[in-house]
Design a protein around this motif. Structure first.
Motif, mmCIF file in Angstrom:
data_model
loop_
_atom_site.group_PDB
_atom_site.id
_atom_site.type_symbol
_atom_site.label_atom_id
_atom_site.label_comp_id
_atom_site.label_asym_id
_atom_site.label_seq_id
_atom_site.Cartn_x
_atom_site.Cartn_y
_atom_site.Cartn_z
ATOM 1 N N TYR A 1 0.942 -1.109 0.061
ATOM 2 C CA TYR A 1 -0.100 0.174 -0.019
ATOM 3 C C TYR A 1 0.877 1.078 -0.103
ATOM 4 O O TYR A 1 0.592 2.453 -0.816
ATOM 5 C CB TYR A 1 -0.862 -0.251 1.185
ATOM 6 C CG TYR A 1 -1.837 1.198 1.216
ATOM 7 C CD1 TYR A 1 -2.917 1.415 0.544
ATOM 8 C CD2 TYR A 1 -1.287 2.283 2.292
ATOM 9 C CE1 TYR A 1 -3.605 2.502 0.621
ATOM 10 C CE2 TYR A 1 -2.247 3.232 2.392
ATOM 11 C CZ TYR A 1 -3.267 3.608 1.243
ATOM 12 O OH TYR A 1 -3.907 4.526 1.672
ATOM 13 N N LYS A 2 1.919 1.388 0.830
ATOM 14 C CA LYS A 2 3.061 2.383 0.948
ATOM 15 C C LYS A 2 3.220 2.473 -0.712
ATOM 16 O O LYS A 2 3.615 3.849 -1.030
ATOM 17 C CB LYS A 2 3.982 2.107 1.755
ATOM 18 C CG LYS A 2 3.465 2.250 3.428
ATOM 19 C CD LYS A 2 4.817 1.886 4.108
ATOM 20 C CE LYS A 2 4.350 1.576 5.601
ATOM 21 N NZ LYS A 2 5.590 1.373 6.607
ATOM 22 N N ALA A 3 3.729 1.525 -1.256
ATOM 23 C CA ALA A 3 4.496 1.639 -2.619
ATOM 24 C C ALA A 3 3.329 2.046 -3.655
ATOM 25 O O ALA A 3 3.821 3.008 -4.430
ATOM 26 C CB ALA A 3 4.775 0.025 -3.025
ATOM 27 N N ILE A 4 2.255 1.825 -3.672
ATOM 28 C CA ILE A 4 1.206 2.368 -4.395
ATOM 29 C C ILE A 4 0.914 3.839 -4.232
ATOM 30 O O ILE A 4 0.460 4.731 -5.166
ATOM 31 C CB ILE A 4 0.100 1.432 -4.682
ATOM 32 C CG1 ILE A 4 -0.931 1.678 -3.536
ATOM 33 C CG2 ILE A 4 0.255 0.165 -4.951
ATOM 34 C CD1 ILE A 4 -2.401 0.929 -3.705
ATOM 35 N N THR A 5 1.086 4.345 -2.885
ATOM 36 C CA THR A 5 0.519 5.655 -2.741
ATOM 37 C C THR A 5 1.734 6.633 -3.038
ATOM 38 O O THR A 5 1.585 7.584 -3.485
ATOM 39 C CB THR A 5 0.203 5.869 -0.884
ATOM 40 O OG1 THR A 5 1.333 5.197 -0.386
ATOM 41 C CG2 THR A 5 -0.909 5.103 -0.912
ATOM 42 N N GLN B 1 6.567 6.145 -7.590
ATOM 43 C CA GLN B 1 8.193 6.635 -8.080
ATOM 44 C C GLN B 1 8.965 7.386 -6.969
ATOM 45 O O GLN B 1 10.116 7.276 -7.049
ATOM 46 C CB GLN B 1 8.085 7.535 -9.230
ATOM 47 C CG GLN B 1 7.524 6.866 -10.617
ATOM 48 C CD GLN B 1 6.053 7.180 -10.913
ATOM 49 O OE1 GLN B 1 5.382 7.380 -9.965
ATOM 50 N NE2 GLN B 1 5.901 7.224 -12.260
ATOM 51 N N LYS B 2 7.966 8.075 -5.873
ATOM 52 C CA LYS B 2 8.768 8.321 -4.587
ATOM 53 C C LYS B 2 9.456 7.364 -3.889
ATOM 54 O O LYS B 2 10.224 7.594 -2.968
ATOM 55 C CB LYS B 2 7.865 9.439 -4.041
ATOM 56 C CG LYS B 2 7.359 10.568 -4.869
ATOM 57 C CD LYS B 2 6.334 11.375 -4.147
ATOM 58 C CE LYS B 2 5.815 12.315 -4.927
ATOM 59 N NZ LYS B 2 4.713 13.095 -3.922
ATOM 60 N N HIS B 3 8.773 6.168 -4.063
ATOM 61 C CA HIS B 3 9.270 5.094 -2.959
ATOM 62 C C HIS B 3 10.766 4.549 -3.534
ATOM 63 O O HIS B 3 10.816 4.504 -4.595
ATOM 64 C CB HIS B 3 8.200 3.822 -3.138
ATOM 65 C CG HIS B 3 8.415 2.706 -2.282
ATOM 66 N ND1 HIS B 3 9.288 1.845 -1.944
ATOM 67 C CD2 HIS B 3 7.638 2.470 -1.144
ATOM 68 C CE1 HIS B 3 9.265 1.063 -1.121
ATOM 69 N NE2 HIS B 3 7.929 1.443 -0.469
ATOM 70 N N LYS B 4 11.457 4.334 -2.479
ATOM 71 C CA LYS B 4 12.933 3.976 -2.712
ATOM 72 C C LYS B 4 12.934 2.944 -3.595
ATOM 73 O O LYS B 4 13.925 2.756 -4.426
ATOM 74 C CB LYS B 4 13.449 3.567 -1.380
ATOM 75 C CG LYS B 4 14.906 3.442 -1.733
ATOM 76 C CD LYS B 4 15.813 3.075 -0.124
ATOM 77 C CE LYS B 4 17.038 2.802 -0.423
ATOM 78 N NZ LYS B 4 17.724 2.333 1.093
ATOM 79 N N LEU C 1 2.997 -6.004 -8.551
ATOM 80 C CA LEU C 1 2.898 -5.833 -7.018
ATOM 81 C C LEU C 1 3.058 -7.210 -6.494
ATOM 82 O O LEU C 1 2.538 -8.161 -7.021
ATOM 83 C CB LEU C 1 1.687 -5.033 -6.796
ATOM 84 C CG LEU C 1 1.728 -4.200 -5.436
ATOM 85 C CD1 LEU C 1 2.740 -3.139 -5.453
ATOM 86 C CD2 LEU C 1 0.276 -3.742 -5.216
ATOM 87 N N GLY C 2 3.409 -7.035 -5.324
ATOM 88 C CA GLY C 2 3.279 -8.195 -4.399
ATOM 89 C C GLY C 2 4.681 -9.022 -4.008
ATOM 90 O O GLY C 2 5.360 -9.362 -5.025
ATOM 91 N N HIS C 3 4.992 -9.076 -2.722
ATOM 92 C CA HIS C 3 6.337 -9.479 -2.286
ATOM 93 C C HIS C 3 6.125 -10.816 -1.255
ATOM 94 O O HIS C 3 7.316 -11.481 -0.861
ATOM 95 C CB HIS C 3 7.129 -8.568 -1.743
ATOM 96 C CG HIS C 3 6.641 -7.944 -0.585
ATOM 97 N ND1 HIS C 3 5.924 -6.964 -0.526
ATOM 98 C CD2 HIS C 3 7.011 -8.038 0.754
ATOM 99 C CE1 HIS C 3 5.474 -6.487 0.508
ATOM 100 N NE2 HIS C 3 6.095 -6.999 1.345
ATOM 101 N N GLU C 4 4.891 -11.079 -0.905
ATOM 102 C CA GLU C 4 4.726 -12.256 0.104
ATOM 103 C C GLU C 4 4.114 -13.251 -0.664
ATOM 104 O O GLU C 4 2.870 -13.581 -0.553
ATOM 105 C CB GLU C 4 3.920 -11.643 1.031
ATOM 106 C CG GLU C 4 4.638 -10.583 1.842
ATOM 107 C CD GLU C 4 3.589 -10.096 3.027
ATOM 108 O OE1 GLU C 4 2.533 -10.786 3.294
ATOM 109 O OE2 GLU C 4 4.083 -9.076 3.737
ATOM 110 N N PHE C 5 4.960 -13.981 -1.313
ATOM 111 C CA PHE C 5 4.286 -15.141 -2.296
ATOM 112 C C PHE C 5 4.920 -16.317 -2.175
ATOM 113 O O PHE C 5 5.765 -16.597 -1.890
ATOM 114 C CB PHE C 5 3.846 -14.599 -3.901
ATOM 115 C CG PHE C 5 5.421 -14.349 -4.413
ATOM 116 C CD1 PHE C 5 6.037 -14.989 -5.463
ATOM 117 C CD2 PHE C 5 5.863 -12.906 -4.452
ATOM 118 C CE1 PHE C 5 7.162 -14.656 -5.873
ATOM 119 C CE2 PHE C 5 7.036 -12.457 -4.949
ATOM 120 C CZ PHE C 5 7.636 -13.443 -5.907
#
Length: 418
Positions: A43-47, A50-53, A66-70
């Motif tokens: 959610y932080k990434a989509i809000t 491009q500002k996300h590290k 998207l998605g990293h818990e897979f």
């Protein structure tokens, strides 16, 4: 080969796309994703986009999955990796793949992420040892390895003096000591309660706080005082909403202060009183990652100087934490099913991710090959027109109103494909 995936194009611009994957190379691995656990970090990434590290600047032209818990199964193995991986192996992924840019699956790449049906792992993932074999009973529990590893990593990162005035540190929480889990009524806090009770190092006293009684009651129902007592842990739940001096109130349970304090909410006031709660040689872990890059709080340097208090900040778990978490889940030492409160299909992943902070419950498990609305696992309709829904409700009830490997297998076999 075509895949379906949830991709990020810009701030809050998420889309479910179908597109062609490139031809797999000899140093790559193709995999089928079965489940992805939705995370507030996404959610932080989509809000922030491009500002996300971890999010590239060019996502408007080259969107990321998207998605990293897979968790899923390996479909095809390139020649380079034939000796280490086999088709049909179950896998989980360590998102910290050693990329110098900080890039990670689920944030940064066009062909690998959890909200997808089929993906391709680049050579870098395997070279870093980030594609891990998993032999657990279910895929959804595999999707919860990564969040559990964040908690395991936080507990492992704690440290205390071997003896007074020693410069040699003992890593981990203080065994037989006092732990405070502040603001720990979300899914990560729940995992921390479970791990504190059942992990290899146990405290004597465990205090868990929150500000919403409904969430505290849920925690107390899932992780009972009686279960903790069987494991030698005195467990106390405290609602701090109307407490003026939290430090004073919580010291009733550990007069000398707390050896380990974990902060599960980016709240300045909580950090301030959490610091005051530290015992001599106490270690405070700022677990919750703030969105505000200027987030700060008052720190008592007198106690740092004279009482040897110290601070740790952890962000995710490393590969060893992941391996430990896999073992905890495979051996059923920690019951991660307790935090899997909702399931859904890939067709509802976009809208669910966008409103994650507004949703009650804990982890939302996406079945990437299925069409299914967001549903609480203990709220299946016994009067549904679909026979498989009625049977699913029966299975969930047989498993203590928790999602389970049995429920998952039945769901995968009967729910409609996307």
């Amino acid at each position: 080969m075509k895949t379906k995936a949830v991709r990020l194009y810009g701030e809050m611009d998420l889309r479910l796309d179908e597109f062609e994957l490139p031809e797999m190379q000899d140093d790559e691995i193709m995999a089928e994703v079965v489940t992805d656990s939705l995370c507030m970090s996404s959610y932080k990434a989509i809000t922030q986009a491009q500002k996300h590290k971890k999010v590239p600047d060019d996502i408007s032209e080259n969107p990321i999955i998207l998605g990293h818990e897979f968790c899923g199964t390996i479909k095809k193995v390139g020649k380079k990796w034939k000796d280490q991986y086999q088709e049909g192996d179950k896998f989980v992924i360590q998102p910290n793949i050693g990329d110098i840019r900080g890039y990670a699956p689920g944030y940064s790449f066009h062909h690998m992420g959890g909200d997808a049906t089929t993906i391709i792992f680049s050579d870098q993932v395997m070279e870093n040892g980030s594609l891990l074999k998993y032999n657990g009973d279910s895929f959804f529990e595999g999707s919860l390895v990564e969040p559990l590893s964040c908690v395991v990593g936080a507990f492992n990162a704690q440290y205390h003096m071997k003896k007074m005035y020693s410069y040699e540190h003992v890593m981990g929480i203080k065994e037989g000591g006092a732990i405070a889990l502040l603001g720990a009524t979300g899914p990560m806090g729940f995992l921390a309660i479970d791990f504190a009770i059942h992990g290899p190092k146990k405290p004597k006293t465990l205090v868990v706080t929150g500000r919403t009684q409904k969430k505290i009651d849920m925690a107390a129902r899932l992780y009972t005082v009686e279960e903790a007592k069987k494991n030698g842990v005195k467990l106390v739940y405290v609602n701090t909403r109307d407490i003026a001096d939290v430090n004073k109130e919580l010291r009733k349970y550990s007069e000398k202060g707390f050896d380990d304090v974990f902060i599960f909410a980016p709240n300045e006031e909580m950090v301030t009183y959490g610091v005051k709660m530290l015992a001599f040689d106490g270690c405070l872990n700022f677990f919750s990652g703030p969105a505000d890059q200027e987030f700060s709080s008052r720190v008592n340097f007198y106690n740092i100087h004279y009482n040897s208090t110290h601070f740790v900040g952890t962000s995710g778990g490393n590969t060893e934490d992941m391996k430990q978490s896999i073992e905890l889940i495979e051996n059923k030492t920690v019951n991660v099913a307790k935090i899997a409160t909702h399931i859904l299909g890939l067709d509802h992943a976009v809208e669910t991710t966008k409103v994650l902070p507004e949703l009650e419950g804990s982890k939302k498990i996406v079945y990437t090959h299925k069409k299914f609305p967001l549903t609480e696992v203990d709220k299946f309709d016994e009067n549904s027109d679909d026979k498989y829904i009625r049977e699913l409700k029966s299975i969930v009830e047989r498993n203590g109103n928790l999602w389970s490997g049995e429920a998952e297998r039945y769901f995968i076999q009967n729910a409609p494909e996307i």
